[in-house]
Design an enzyme around this catalytic site. Sequence first.
Site: not given
Length: 183
Positions: A84, A127
């Site tokens: 990611s 996140k």
Amino acid sequence: VSTGLAWTSMGGATLYIEAIKVKADKTDMKLTGQAGEVMKESSQIAWSYLHSAMDKYAPEYKFFEQTQVHIHIPEGATPKDGPSAGITMVTALLSLLTNTPVLDDLGMTGELTLTGRILPIGGVKEKIVAARRSGLTTLIFPSDNLRDIEELPTYVKEGITIHYATHYDEVARIAFPSLPFKF
């Protein structure tokens, strides 16, 4: 420096991707900072993608000729892995190449393909919480994670502007609003 968002077993974290260049006999890229195999692959994809898209993002620049580029992910004692950070790595490289800083309050996450597509990621809530904790107010997530974010409670997203991207072109426009992209 570009700020990424990461998932760890302890929750979300911000991940700073630093890039510098040093004159060298041949063009090369080095990655340090306890990066796992998947993250090493992401750095190679970021390197190749930017190189292939130079005419689009920085036509007046040459791709790091006779330069060694060093990408570092600080906190070297902490192992990092996963795909990611791909868009964050391209952003750090593009910033270095054009000598243009990335927006201060911007965090991002997304797996990058060799053609510039952005693939969905996991750990969305963690996140976003990490971004809030770090004072980031503008985030970029893959478009395919839209539903995951819509399902989160409003208080988690409060005070944060979230952009969704399907291709790196969209990331570049957000991260570098002052660059005159021709796409």
